[in-house]
Each structure stands twice: as structure tokens, then as C-alpha cells.
Design an enzyme around this catalytic site. Structure first.
Site, PDB file in Angstrom:
ATOM      1  CG  ASP A  80      -2.148  -0.872   1.003  1.00 19.21           C
ATOM      2  OD1 ASP A  80      -2.099  -1.746   0.128  1.00 19.21           O
ATOM      3  OD2 ASP A  80      -3.145  -0.701   1.735  1.00 19.21           O
ATOM      4  CB  CYS A 121       2.337  -6.105   3.951  1.00 15.42           C
ATOM      5  SG  CYS A 121       3.989  -5.918   4.642  1.00 15.42           S
ATOM      6  CG  ASP A 122      -0.336  -3.027   3.200  1.00 17.96           C
ATOM      7  OD1 ASP A 122      -0.547  -2.333   4.197  1.00 17.96           O
ATOM      8  OD2 ASP A 122       0.658  -2.888   2.488  1.00 17.96           O
ATOM      9  CE  LYS A 123      -6.033  -3.078   2.087  1.00 17.92           C
ATOM     10  NZ  LYS A 123      -4.764  -2.509   2.534  1.00 17.92           N
ATOM     11  CB  CYS A 194       5.205   0.028   7.992  1.00 16.27           C
ATOM     12  SG  CYS A 194       5.475   0.103   6.204  1.00 16.27           S
ATOM     13  CD  GLU A 446      -4.509   2.305   2.771  1.00 15.56           C
ATOM     14  OE1 GLU A 446      -4.712   1.276   3.423  1.00 15.56           O
ATOM     15  OE2 GLU A 446      -3.378   2.814   2.633  1.00 15.56           O
ATOM     16  CB  SER A 472      -2.687   4.481   5.426  1.00 12.35           C
ATOM     17  OG  SER A 472      -1.590   3.940   6.105  1.00 12.35           O
TER      18      SER A 472
END
EC number: 4.2.1.9
Length: 564
Positions: A80, A121-123, A194, A446, A472
Site C-alpha cells: 500500500d 502486509c496490508d491485504k 512497517c 486510501e 492507511s
């Protein structure tokens, strides 16, 4: 075993020939052992995933050592942070559905007995979780782990959110070129997700309390020996769970989803967790009302404030006791969690976490000294959001309980960013960004660039933003997202005009535009119907099938095709 479908009987001799050709069948007796899929998500362009090939190899060795046969396959992944602020962000949320569908396809086509999921991560984590609940094959999750926090030349702790806000500060003239470049080169010092409480780490922490991952899954660093040992232990546990037929739907219940939201409240997690947890509930066949989240918020204290809401990183949380310490603290307040339900360890949530005390009360506050007596997320309702909207109250200045301002409306992310950068947006404005929902975006992109620019320019207390898009996990400030229904589906956010007064009431959890019902109805009659922005390819199909944010933004088959 499920895998007997592809390896037993004379009729499966051709399949056995192909299995021998893989090189994974070392001995004739291997055909009598469980077949375990390793659903990996290694990809070079995502720093949270560059090391997952190594972790998968550790899992393979441990699975074989435990008496099963491993077979690795890979899913896609979108970063992302790299996809932010351009057409790439339209693909981020939709990638969740591809990941779920791809994993389902491989698992069911080859009749695996169990699945070892390696997301980060993310999705990717929610996509894999949707697949796990959908296929309901014994499964365990072990993520890649968070990266270390960065450090600026001045000794300031950095995360990716620091970098996004630095863009606004640099453009606004409050940061030098040298400072800007220093942050760019030091914000992300290692592999891993992150370092703050963004979407990836929020979801990986939630995996612990849901019960599908081992303790410390959400906080042990990507580069640590503990992460590698966790992979081994998870592999042994999965093979044991295959023997005991412990399945995801035995674990992911309504009570488990309640507890996921409770942990999210206690840690001030990403608003994206609401979207993903509702999608998981859909896969589990659990009818989960958004209003339930506010009930959980009222009984759950906010115990750990992590970047972007503070300077603390996920490693700081780990050193302070990790998620087990937070769960243990919440269990001390009766009625906050459901601690006696089963988890992937074969033990209860209570047994996994009891006695894990806080090691640093600056990072994780005890019950008698919370940041707030209520949780860090809220669902808002009102004439602007009849089906709900989400705000991370933990990321809002504690002094702000109500915000009133004049609407300044934009029909796209890019228009809003331009207006913020050229100072069209001023103190007292409520920035309205619409037609950026699941259908409208498409893909519900986002809005990190506009929120970061607002904060970076020093307007975080003076400008609010509402959108039918999402945020985000790095977002902070007065930012309301997931406004439902979205503008593309006829929602009232599409009826707001510049200058309309909007009230965001965090105490009463309301979101209203101060315009009469009669005026809104008149505007509705004059509105032109929405037309899809993308006509071909995956995003066109996604636009046609995706549902509202308040139901998780999942893709559903039209009812007329499944009616009996």
C-alpha cells in the site's frame, strides 16, 4: 485424510505419478502422510515480504520433521505504501479478494489436509484469513513480522507515517531538503511490515486474539531469531491440529470476532481492521452488526498508543510484553474478553496469555491508568452515514470531542490533494472526498496523502476529513472514513454542497450535515446516476460485484443467481 482424494486408489495412479515428479515425495510411505500447503506471499517489491522465502523453507523442514509433506504455493501482494496516491491504490483492497480466491482454488483443487499461511502486509493477511475460514481446513498463521523503527540523524524515531507527514512539512516549507532526504533513507531500515500500528501489524496482532496464530505473532521482529523459531513451532502445531481436526471455524466465532475488536480498541489499531474483520465474519457465516463495535469500545480501555499516535514502535510493544501482556491485562476486567474459547494452540485464550504481565507501563498502560477508558475506534451514525462510518479516535487530539466546520467537496482524491497543497483548504474546513468507495473508486483507495498533508502542514486540529474511501493505518487526525452508503451507491455523502455545515460528535458518535431532509431529498432528485469509471479488466468486474464498506467490502454473487 482429505488428500486421499488425490493419492489413494488405482484411479489416482496418474496423480501419484505427477506427485512423484514434484520431488516432494521422498519415500513410498509419504503417500500415507498429511499433505500440507504452505500459502506464502513472497514478493521482492514489498519489504514486508522479501524474507518470506526463507521463512517458508523453515516451515517446510519443520512440517516434514513433524511427519507431514509440505507443498509451497504463492499468492500475489500489493504494498500500500508504494501503491499510494496513484492508480495502483485502486488495486489494493481488490487484491484481498484475489488472494482469498487464489488460496481457495489451490487448497480445494489439491485437497490439502492443512494450510500453513505466511502473510505479513496490508491485504495479504485478511485475504488469507478469508480463505482459511472459507475452506475450513486445519490452518495456522505465522506472519513475517514488523521491521525495526528507523532513526533520523537527530535521533528521532521514524516509521513510514513519519515519511508521509514529512512530504507535507517539506512542501509547506517547515523542513529542509537535507532533513527530508535523511528521513527518506532511514525511515524503513530493515525488512518487515512497517514499524507502527498500521494495517499490517494491526491484523497480525488480531490474529493472536482471534486464536489462529501463536503468541507474539504480531510483535516479534522480522529479523529476530524468535520469528524463525515461531515458524518452527507453528509448523509442529499445525500437524498436531490436523490430527485433532481443529479447524478455523471452530476458532473464528462471534466471540472471537468480538475479542479481535476489543484488542483493536486497546491498541488503537487501523480503521481497516473493521473492514477486514467484517469480511472475515461474512466468510464465517457470522451476522455481525457494526453497532456491536461501539458496545465493545465502551467496555474496552485504550491501553497502548503506538505510532502514528505516538513515537512507540511495534518493537517497543514487544519489549513491553507484546499482545499477550495486553490480553492478560484485558482479562483482568471481567466481560471485556471471552477468554475460555479454544485457539490454534489447542489451549484457551486464557491459557495462552494468563500471567503475561506488562514489562513497561509507559508503552502498555495498566487498567488503572489507561489512555482512555474507552477504545480507540468508533462507529459514527447520522444523516451523513445512515449505515455507519469509522474514525480512529485514538489518533485524534484528546481535547477534541466535537468538530464543526464548513464542507469543501471533492469528487476524487487527487482534487483534494491539490486543494490542500495550494492552500484552498483552510482552518475550519471539513474536506469531503467522495466517489472513492468500493464501487466509486473503484477499490476504496486510501486517503493517506491528504490526511498526511493536513497534519504535516500543522492543520491536524483545525481541519477534518470525511470520505467514503478508507485510510492507511498510518493516518491520524480528524479523519472519518468508510462512510456508508458510498456516493456511488446513492449515499448522502454525494449530496453535500460546499459550505454545508458538518458536525462530527465523538462523544455521541454521530456524523451529520446541518441540512434539512427536504433539501437533501431535492438534491437527491437532481443527482445524476453513477457510471463505473473502469469498463474492462478486474476492476470492472470488482465494481459490478463489490458490496458496501459496512459489510466488509466483499464481492458477492447477485442474489438472482443463487435464489432457490
Amino acid at each position: 485424510m482429505r488428500s486421499d482424494q488425490i493419492k489413494k486408489g488405482d484411479q489416482q495412479a496418474p496423480a501419484r505419478s505427477l506427485l512423484h515428479a514434484t520431488g516432494q515425495i521422498k519415500e513410498p510411505t509419504d503417500m500415507n502422510k498429511p499433505f500440507v500447503a504452505i500459502c506464502n506471499s513472497y514478493i521482492d517489491i514489498v519489504p514486508g515480504h522479501v524474507h518470506l522465502r526463507e521463512l517458508a523453507n523453515i516451515a517446510k523442514e519443520a512440517i516434514r520433521e513433524a511427519g507431514a509433506i509440505p507443498f509451497e504455493f504463492n499468492t500475489i501482494g500489493v504494498d500500500d505504501g508504494i501503491a499510494m496516491g496513484h492508480i495502483g491504490m485502486r488495486y489494493s483492497l481488490p487484491s484481498r479478494e484475489i488472494i482469498a480466491d487464489a488460496a481457495e482454488t489451490v487448497i480445494n483443487a489439491h485437497w490439502f489436509d492443512g494450510v500453513f499461511y505466511i502473510p505479513n502486509c496490508d491485504k495479504i493477511t485478511p485475504g488469507m484469513l478469508m480463505a482459511a475460514v472459507r475452506t475450513n481446513v486445519p490452518a495456522i498463521f505465522c506472519s513475517g513480522g514488523p521491521m525495526k523503527a528507523g532513526l533520523s540523524a537527530q535521533g528521532k524515531a521514524l516509521t513510514l507515517s513519519s515519511m508521509f507527514e514529512a512530504v507535507g512539512a517539506f512542501k509547506g516549507g517547515s523542513m529542509t531538503q537535507e532533513e527530508f532526504l535523511d528521513m527518506e533513507q532511514n525511515a524503513c531500515p530493515t525488512c518487515g511490515s512497517c514499524a507502527g500500528m498500521f494495517t499490517a501489524n494491526s491484523m497480525n496482532c488480531l490474529m493472536e486474539v482471534l486464536g489462529l496464530a501463536l503468541p507474539y505473532n504480531g510483535t516479534a521482529l522480522a529479523v529476530s531469531d524468535q520469528r524463525r523459531e515461531m515458524i518452527r513451532q507453528a509448523a509442529f502445531q499445525l500437524v498436531e491440529n490436523i490430527k485433532n481436526d481443529l479447524k478455523p471455524r471452530d476458532i473464528v466465532t462471534k466471540e472471537a470476532l468480538d475479542d479481535a475488536f476489543a484488542l483493536d480498541m486497546a491498541m488503537g489499531g487501523s480503521t481497516n481492521t473493521v473492514l477486514h474483520t467484517l469480511a472475515i465474519a461474512n466468510e464465517a457465516g457470522v451476522d455481525y452488526d457494526l453497532k456491536r463495535i461501539n458496545e465493545i469500545a465502551k467496555r474496552t480501555p485504550y491501553l497502548s498508543k503506538i505510532a502514528p499516535s505516538s513515537s512507540y514502535s511495534m518493537h517497543d510493544v514487544h519489549e513491553a510484553g507484546g499482545v499477550p501482556a495486553i490480553i492478560n491485562e484485558l482479562m483482568k476486567k471481567e466481560g471485556t474478553l471471552h477468554p475460555d474459547r479454544v485457539t490454534v494452540t489447542g489451549k484457551t485464550l486464557r491459557e495462552n496469555n494468563e500471567g503475561k504481565e506488562i514489562q513497561n507501563e509507559d508503552v502498555i498502560h495498566p487498567l488503572d491508568n489507561p489512555y482512555d477508558k474507552e477504545g480507540g475506534l468508533s462507529i459514527l451514525y447520522g444523516n451523513l452515514a445512515p449505515n455507519g462510518a469509522v474514525i480512529k479516535v485514538g489518533g485524534v487530539d484528546p481535547e477534541i470531542k466535537t468538530f464543526k466546520g464548513k464542507a469543501i467537496c471533492f469528487d476524487s482524491h487527487d482534487e483534494a490533494v491539490e486543494a490542500i497543497d495550494n492552500h484552498t483548504v483552510r482552518e475550519g474546513h471539513v474536506v469531503v472526498i467522495r466517489y472513492e468507495g468500493p464501487k466509486g473508486g473503484p477499490g476504496m483507495p486510501e486517503m493517506l496523502a491528504p490526511t498526511s498533508s493536513i497534519v504535516g502542514r500543522g492543520l491536524g486540529k483545525d481541519v477534518a476529513l470525511i470520505t467514503d474511501g478508507r485510510f492507511s493505518g498510518a493516518t491520524r487526525g480528524i479523519a472519518v472514513g468508510h462512510v456508508s452508503p458510498e456516493a456511488a451507491s446513492g449515499g448522502p455523502i454525494g449530496l453535500i454542497h460546499d459550505g454545508d455545515e458538518i458536525t462530527i460528535d465523538l462523544t455521541n458518535r454521530t456524523l451529520d450535515v446541518e441540512v434539512s431532509d427536504e433539501v437533501l431529498e431535492q438534491r437527491k432528485s437532481e443527482r445524476k446516476p453513477f457510471k463505473a469509471k473502469v469498463k474492462t479488466g478486474y476492476l470492472a468486474r470488482y465494481t459490478a460485484l463489490v458490496t458496501s464498506a459496512n459489510t466488509g467490502g466483499v464481492m458477492k454473487v447477485p442474489e438472482y443467481l443463487i435464489e432457490e
